[in-house]
Design a protein around this motif. Structure first.
Motif, PDB file in Angstrom:
ATOM      1  N   PHE A  27       0.938  -1.193   0.024  1.00 17.68           N
ATOM      2  CA  PHE A  27      -0.052  -0.010  -0.038  1.00 17.68           C
ATOM      3  C   PHE A  27       1.079   1.309   0.075  1.00 17.68           C
ATOM      4  N   SER A  28       0.541   2.335  -0.851  1.00 17.70           N
ATOM      5  CA  SER A  28       1.168   3.341  -0.878  1.00 17.70           C
ATOM      6  C   SER A  28       0.245   4.561  -0.773  1.00 17.70           C
ATOM      7  N   GLU A  29      -0.874   4.538  -1.244  1.00 23.92           N
ATOM      8  CA  GLU A  29      -1.756   5.785  -1.198  1.00 23.92           C
ATOM      9  C   GLU A  29      -2.556   5.965   0.157  1.00 23.92           C
ATOM     10  N   VAL A  30      -2.182   7.301   0.416  1.00 21.44           N
ATOM     11  CA  VAL A  30      -2.740   7.833   1.920  1.00 21.44           C
ATOM     12  C   VAL A  30      -3.927   7.969   1.851  1.00 21.44           C
ATOM     13  N   LEU A  31      -4.774   7.306   2.544  1.00 18.53           N
ATOM     14  CA  LEU A  31      -6.316   7.339   2.744  1.00 18.53           C
ATOM     15  C   LEU A  31      -6.619   8.259   3.902  1.00 18.53           C
ATOM     16  N   TYR A  32      -5.886   8.127   5.177  1.00 15.20           N
ATOM     17  CA  TYR A  32      -6.163   8.999   6.298  1.00 15.20           C
ATOM     18  C   TYR A  32      -4.960   9.164   7.038  1.00 15.20           C
ATOM     19  N   GLU A  33      -4.920  10.580   7.536  1.00 16.15           N
ATOM     20  CA  GLU A  33      -3.578  10.892   8.364  1.00 16.15           C
ATOM     21  C   GLU A  33      -4.347  11.749   9.403  1.00 16.15           C
ATOM     22  N   GLU A  34      -3.473  11.559  10.605  1.00 16.41           N
ATOM     23  CA  GLU A  34      -3.791  12.617  11.837  1.00 16.41           C
ATOM     24  C   GLU A  34      -2.586  13.034  12.445  1.00 16.41           C
ATOM     25  N   HIS A  35      -2.132  14.298  12.635  1.00 17.26           N
ATOM     26  CA  HIS A  35      -0.899  14.454  13.264  1.00 17.26           C
ATOM     27  C   HIS A  35      -1.273  15.412  14.434  1.00 17.26           C
ATOM     28  N   PHE A  36      -2.364  15.784  14.704  1.00 18.82           N
ATOM     29  CA  PHE A  36      -2.646  16.778  16.003  1.00 18.82           C
ATOM     30  C   PHE A  36      -2.186  18.080  15.994  1.00 18.82           C
ATOM     31  N   THR A  37      -1.680  18.474  14.944  1.00 19.59           N
ATOM     32  CA  THR A  37      -0.834  19.811  14.760  1.00 19.59           C
ATOM     33  C   THR A  37      -1.693  20.686  15.089  1.00 19.59           C
ATOM     34  N   ASP A  38      -1.211  21.885  16.083  1.00 16.53           N
ATOM     35  CA  ASP A  38      -1.768  22.919  16.581  1.00 16.53           C
ATOM     36  C   ASP A  38      -3.007  22.682  17.555  1.00 16.53           C
ATOM     37  N   GLY A  39      -3.048  21.395  18.071  1.00 14.84           N
ATOM     38  CA  GLY A  39      -4.056  20.980  19.029  1.00 14.84           C
ATOM     39  C   GLY A  39      -5.426  20.534  18.284  1.00 14.84           C
ATOM     40  N   SER A  40      -5.637  20.473  16.960  1.00 17.14           N
ATOM     41  CA  SER A  40      -6.894  20.211  16.483  1.00 17.14           C
ATOM     42  C   SER A  40      -6.573  18.721  15.582  1.00 17.14           C
ATOM     43  N   LEU A  41      -7.895  18.285  15.665  1.00 17.65           N
ATOM     44  CA  LEU A  41      -8.232  16.863  15.071  1.00 17.65           C
ATOM     45  C   LEU A  41      -8.609  16.953  13.586  1.00 17.65           C
ATOM     46  N   THR A  42      -8.014  16.310  12.658  1.00 16.22           N
ATOM     47  CA  THR A  42      -8.294  16.160  11.445  1.00 16.22           C
ATOM     48  C   THR A  42      -9.390  15.383  11.016  1.00 16.22           C
ATOM     49  N   LEU A  43      -9.356  14.065  11.664  1.00 12.92           N
ATOM     50  CA  LEU A  43     -10.592  12.952  11.465  1.00 12.92           C
ATOM     51  C   LEU A  43     -11.168  13.025  12.298  1.00 12.92           C
ATOM     52  N   ASP A  44     -12.624  12.225  12.056  1.00 17.52           N
ATOM     53  CA  ASP A  44     -13.677  12.482  12.794  1.00 17.52           C
ATOM     54  C   ASP A  44     -13.670  11.093  13.723  1.00 17.52           C
ATOM     55  N   TRP A  45     -13.053  11.256  14.715  1.00 20.89           N
ATOM     56  CA  TRP A  45     -12.725  10.230  15.817  1.00 20.89           C
ATOM     57  C   TRP A  45     -13.936  10.055  16.868  1.00 20.89           C
ATOM     58  N   PHE A  46     -14.095   8.963  17.076  1.00 25.06           N
ATOM     59  CA  PHE A  46     -15.079   8.494  18.009  1.00 25.06           C
ATOM     60  C   PHE A  46     -14.920   7.449  18.644  1.00 25.06           C
ATOM     61  N   THR A  47     -15.576   6.987  20.135  1.00 25.54           N
ATOM     62  CA  THR A  47     -15.418   5.892  20.711  1.00 25.54           C
ATOM     63  C   THR A  47     -16.596   5.035  20.443  1.00 25.54           C
TER      64      THR A  47
END
Length: 335
Positions: A27-47
């Motif tokens: 696999f080489s194509e990036v589907l999702y990424e999350e780096h928490f930069t500047d204290g923000s969430l890029t993805l829709d995280w849930f429990t």
């Protein structure tokens, strides 16, 4: 014999490096990424757990990326903490992330792949560290690739790396490490600090799709895990379909029969899903007088007997406490 020009040698070296990289992952194509930069969430995280703990951005003095921002998850509401993202429709992909792994503290850190709840019971693969050398069993430090719930209902090992098989030996100090879990068809591959672990890929065709996420477990106390630079690679387009997540019914039923009783009562626990919990008896003052069960309640009905031979006649309460919900019923013991 003439020496190859430097440019040709460099090109050959790059080509060899690319071949080696592709051998580790298709696999080489990036589907999702999350780096928490500047204290923000890029993805829709849930429990996935009702009233579970949410993933939050957290500032640290140091982290792998150097921006001082990570994602932190706790297990304040249950022994298991899980944060999910992506899609229930994801099939073949690789999830990688940096995790702060603790040693000798009883906390298990890990990553989840192919988590599917649409059947009413949580199913998933997970790669977790278990570097606890004491306390709750097992006491042997190891890294585990597991499937939940498995035949045991508690989760079963697919492959384990212990002190004898873990490359370079089990870490002796807590610190940041990069974990990876790749699912391609029925083949699973686990990575530690970007190196493919011995024995991989392994074959397990239990699950074919589901969310990816962060995993945390501790028997004894509230703990936390931190992750950074989460990258999911695969093939195909990103599908955002969190609505496919089906949180199972949280209604847990407990009852005793006969009631009133004079020697023995049979207690029935009806759980909608396989989940960890306990069955306890309290007196009218709210004092715990007996623990009848502490472990995994399998989905469906389980029966337990209570024979309070040395207890005074009177009113008692049976209480079932699980990851999802609590339930209580009054019992009357007569002589």
């Amino acid at each position: 014999m003439e020496t190859e020009p430097l440019e040709v040698i460099v090109k050959i070296g790059i080509a060899v490096l690319l071949v080696v990289c592709l051998a580790f992952s298709a696999f080489s194509e990036v589907l999702y990424e999350e780096h928490f930069t500047d204290g923000s969430l890029t993805l829709d995280w849930f429990t996935p757990w009702p009233e579970g703990d949410e993933l939050r951005a957290n500032y640290l003095d140091s982290n792998p990326s150097g921006d001082n921002w990570v994602g932190t998850l706790t297990n304040e509401n249950q022994m298991v903490g899980t944060a999910l993202a992506g899609s229930a429709a994801l099939t073949d992909y690789k999830v990688e992330m940096w995790m702060y792994v603790t040693v000798g503290e009883g906390t298990r850190h890990g990553i989840v792949a192919r988590m599917d709840t649409t059947g009413g019971v949580y199913h998933y693969y997970y790669l977790r560290t278990n570097f606890n050398s004491g306390g709750m069993p097992p006491a042997t430090p190891k890294l585990e690739l597991r499937v939940f719930p498995g035949e045991s209902g508690y989760g079963d090992d697919i492959i384990v790396w212990d002190e004898d098989t873990f490359p370079g030996g089990i870490p002796e100090e807590s610190g940041w490490h990069k974990l990876g879990l790749e699912c391609e068809g029925a083949e699973l591959s686990a990575y530690w600090d970007e190196a493919l672990l011995p024995g991989c890929p392994v074959t397990d065709s239990t699950f074919s799709n589901g969310f990816f996420g962060i995993y945390l477990f501790n028997f004894d106390e509230i703990a936390e895990t931190s992750a950074d630079d989460i990258i999911v690679t695969g093939e195909g387009s990103v599908v955002e379909d969190r609505d496919q997540l089906a949180i199972p019914s949280s209604t847990v039923l407990v009852s005793g029969y006969p009631n009133p009783f004079n020697s023995q009562t049979i207690i029935t626990v009806n759980s909608p899903v396989s989940q960890i919990g306990s069955l306890t008896v309290y007196d009218v003052m709210g004092r715990e007088v007996s623990v009848l069960y502490n472990g995994m309640f399998r989905s469906g009905i389980q029966k337990f007997s209570w024979q309070p031979e040395d207890f005074a006649a009177g009113v008692y309460f049976i209480h079932v406490n699980t990851q999802h919900e609590n339930s209580t019923q009054k019992l009357v013991f007569v002589r």
